[in-house]
Write a protein that holds these residues in place. Structure first.
Motif, PDB file in Angstrom:
ATOM      1  N   ASP A 132       0.739  -0.966   0.028  1.00 48.45           N
ATOM      2  CA  ASP A 132       0.081   0.074  -0.183  1.00 48.45           C
ATOM      3  C   ASP A 132       0.766   1.344  -0.015  1.00 48.45           C
ATOM      4  OD1 ASP A 132      -2.555  -1.442   0.134  1.00 48.45           O
ATOM      5  OD2 ASP A 132      -2.315  -1.653   2.315  1.00 48.45           O
ATOM      6  N   THR A 133       2.265   1.185  -0.153  1.00 44.13           N
ATOM      7  CA  THR A 133       3.058   2.342  -0.218  1.00 44.13           C
ATOM      8  C   THR A 133       3.313   2.620  -1.631  1.00 44.13           C
ATOM      9  OG1 THR A 133       5.106   0.868  -0.271  1.00 44.13           O
ATOM     10  CG2 THR A 133       4.191   1.359   1.849  1.00 44.13           C
ATOM     11  N   THR A 134       3.930   3.999  -1.679  1.00 49.56           N
ATOM     12  CA  THR A 134       4.561   4.372  -3.102  1.00 49.56           C
ATOM     13  C   THR A 134       5.782   3.913  -3.389  1.00 49.56           C
ATOM     14  OG1 THR A 134       3.409   6.507  -2.619  1.00 49.56           O
ATOM     15  CG2 THR A 134       4.955   6.318  -4.580  1.00 49.56           C
ATOM     16  N   PRO A 135       5.806   2.989  -4.416  1.00 47.16           N
ATOM     17  CA  PRO A 135       7.163   2.377  -5.064  1.00 47.16           C
ATOM     18  C   PRO A 135       8.188   3.507  -5.191  1.00 47.16           C
ATOM     19  CG  PRO A 135       5.157   1.599  -6.046  1.00 47.16           C
ATOM     20  CD  PRO A 135       4.706   2.892  -5.488  1.00 47.16           C
ATOM     21  N   ASP A 136       9.457   3.284  -5.134  1.00 47.28           N
ATOM     22  CA  ASP A 136      10.363   4.186  -5.340  1.00 47.28           C
ATOM     23  C   ASP A 136      11.460   3.515  -5.874  1.00 47.28           C
ATOM     24  OD1 ASP A 136      11.368   2.896  -3.005  1.00 47.28           O
ATOM     25  OD2 ASP A 136      11.724   4.546  -2.206  1.00 47.28           O
ATOM     26  N   ARG A 154      -3.870  -6.745  -4.920  1.00 50.24           N
ATOM     27  CA  ARG A 154      -2.864  -6.082  -4.387  1.00 50.24           C
ATOM     28  C   ARG A 154      -1.437  -5.644  -5.135  1.00 50.24           C
ATOM     29  NH1 ARG A 154      -1.488  -7.052   1.404  1.00 50.24           N
ATOM     30  NH2 ARG A 154      -1.172  -4.460   1.182  1.00 50.24           N
ATOM     31  N   TYR A 158       0.149  -2.207  -7.021  1.00 48.29           N
ATOM     32  CA  TYR A 158       1.382  -1.616  -6.684  1.00 48.29           C
ATOM     33  C   TYR A 158       2.213  -1.744  -7.707  1.00 48.29           C
ATOM     34  CZ  TYR A 158       6.151  -1.289  -4.326  1.00 48.29           C
ATOM     35  OH  TYR A 158       7.395  -0.926  -4.009  1.00 48.29           O
ATOM     36  N   GLN A 160       1.221  -1.329 -11.116  1.00 48.09           N
ATOM     37  CA  GLN A 160       1.153  -0.060 -11.984  1.00 48.09           C
ATOM     38  C   GLN A 160       1.383   1.196 -11.477  1.00 48.09           C
ATOM     39  OE1 GLN A 160      -3.340  -1.522 -12.434  1.00 48.09           O
ATOM     40  NE2 GLN A 160      -2.694  -2.297 -14.432  1.00 48.09           N
ATOM     41  N   ARG A 161       1.183   1.215  -9.874  1.00 50.05           N
ATOM     42  CA  ARG A 161       1.848   2.576  -9.394  1.00 50.05           C
ATOM     43  C   ARG A 161       3.179   2.699  -9.727  1.00 50.05           C
ATOM     44  NH1 ARG A 161      -0.912   0.797  -4.732  1.00 50.05           N
ATOM     45  NH2 ARG A 161       0.716   0.627  -3.620  1.00 50.05           N
ATOM     46  N   ALA A 162       4.118   1.583  -9.780  1.00 51.23           N
ATOM     47  CA  ALA A 162       5.569   1.601  -9.815  1.00 51.23           C
ATOM     48  C   ALA A 162       5.900   1.900 -11.146  1.00 51.23           C
ATOM     49  CB  ALA A 162       6.284   0.225  -9.564  1.00 51.23           C
ATOM     50  N   ALA A 165       5.240   5.613 -12.088  1.00 40.08           N
ATOM     51  CA  ALA A 165       6.526   6.452 -11.351  1.00 40.08           C
ATOM     52  C   ALA A 165       7.820   6.198 -12.471  1.00 40.08           C
ATOM     53  CB  ALA A 165       6.843   5.853 -10.051  1.00 40.08           C
TER      54      ALA A 165
END
Length: 231
Positions: A132-136, A154, A158, A160-162, A165
């Motif tokens: 549930d965090t923001t990937p970096d 889940r 994650y 797709q957010r990564a 970014a």
């Protein structure tokens, strides 16, 4: 249980990974008996010992990374749901600037540490649920993570957010039951030797996917349908 690394070493043997023989892992011969031992030596219910086996998705992804080191060379890499740490070790061997292996099972992190040491590489091991965090990380890698509906949903969120970014996100999967029907591009395919007692065959046809931001599936693929729902 307090000596997690001692438990890993006591109940496994160090041996080459079939598709990636240049990597050694502490591997078990049989899953149910090992799972019973983890339950017997712990005060709480334990997850299956995913860390004690070289699963098909991880083997294929590790092979692909080693054969294409430019994917990770000089970059920060995250191995998500790391299990044994096979993919993390492959990334380190391929020249990643830094590698972090994340899992929620302390035995997994002990296995990662033992396996990284056996292969002479450095991998940071983190015991945490980060979905549930923001990937970096610049590169996110995962092997065999679509083994349940809730986990697949889940994980894909994650990933797709990564990707959004700017990260390169790659997943190894042998056709698990909950492989997402979209958002993946087929990169490569491998015939992976596996433990027959864990799977429905001695060889699993396994695909390496890149997560994309569109809804197109790679050429010739039919994800989402599998013969089994295991990891």
């Amino acid at each position: 249980m307090t000596d997690f690394r001692g438990f890993v070493r006591a109940h496994t043997r160090l041996s080459p990974v079939p598709l990636v023989p240049e990597i050694l892992l502490h591997q078990a011969d049989e899953a149910i008996a090992l799972w019973e031992r983890t339950e017997n030596e712990s005060a709480t219910r334990q997850p299956p010992p995913f860390w004690a086996f070289a699963w098909a998705g991880g083997q294929a992804l590790a092979r692909h990374v080693l054969d294409h080191p430019a994917l990770v060379a000089g970059r920060e890499v995250l191995d998500l749901a790391a299990g044994s740490g096979l993919v993390a070790i492959a990334a380190a061997k391929a020249g990643a600037a830094a590698v972090t292996a994340v899992d929620i099972d302390p035995l997994s992190l002990a296995a990662v540490a033992a396996n990284a040491a056996a292969n002479g590489v450095t991998v940071a091991a983190v015991e945490r649920d980060i979905l549930d965090t923001t990937p970096d990380a610049a590169v996110v890698l995962a092997g065999d993570v679509f083994y349940s509906r809730a986990m697949a949903e889940r994980m894909m969120a994650y990933f797709q957010r990564a990707a959004a970014a700017g990260a390169l996100v790659m997943v190894g999967d042998p056709g698990r039951a909950y492989l997402p029907p979209s958002g993946l591009r087929r990169v490569a395919a491998y015939a992976v030797p596996v433990v027959a007692t864990l799977e429905d065959a001695e060889i699993k046809q396994t695909t390496v996917w890149q997560v994309t931001l569109d809804q197109a599936i790679g050429p010739g693929a039919t994800p989402g349908v599998a013969r089994d729902g295991g990891r």
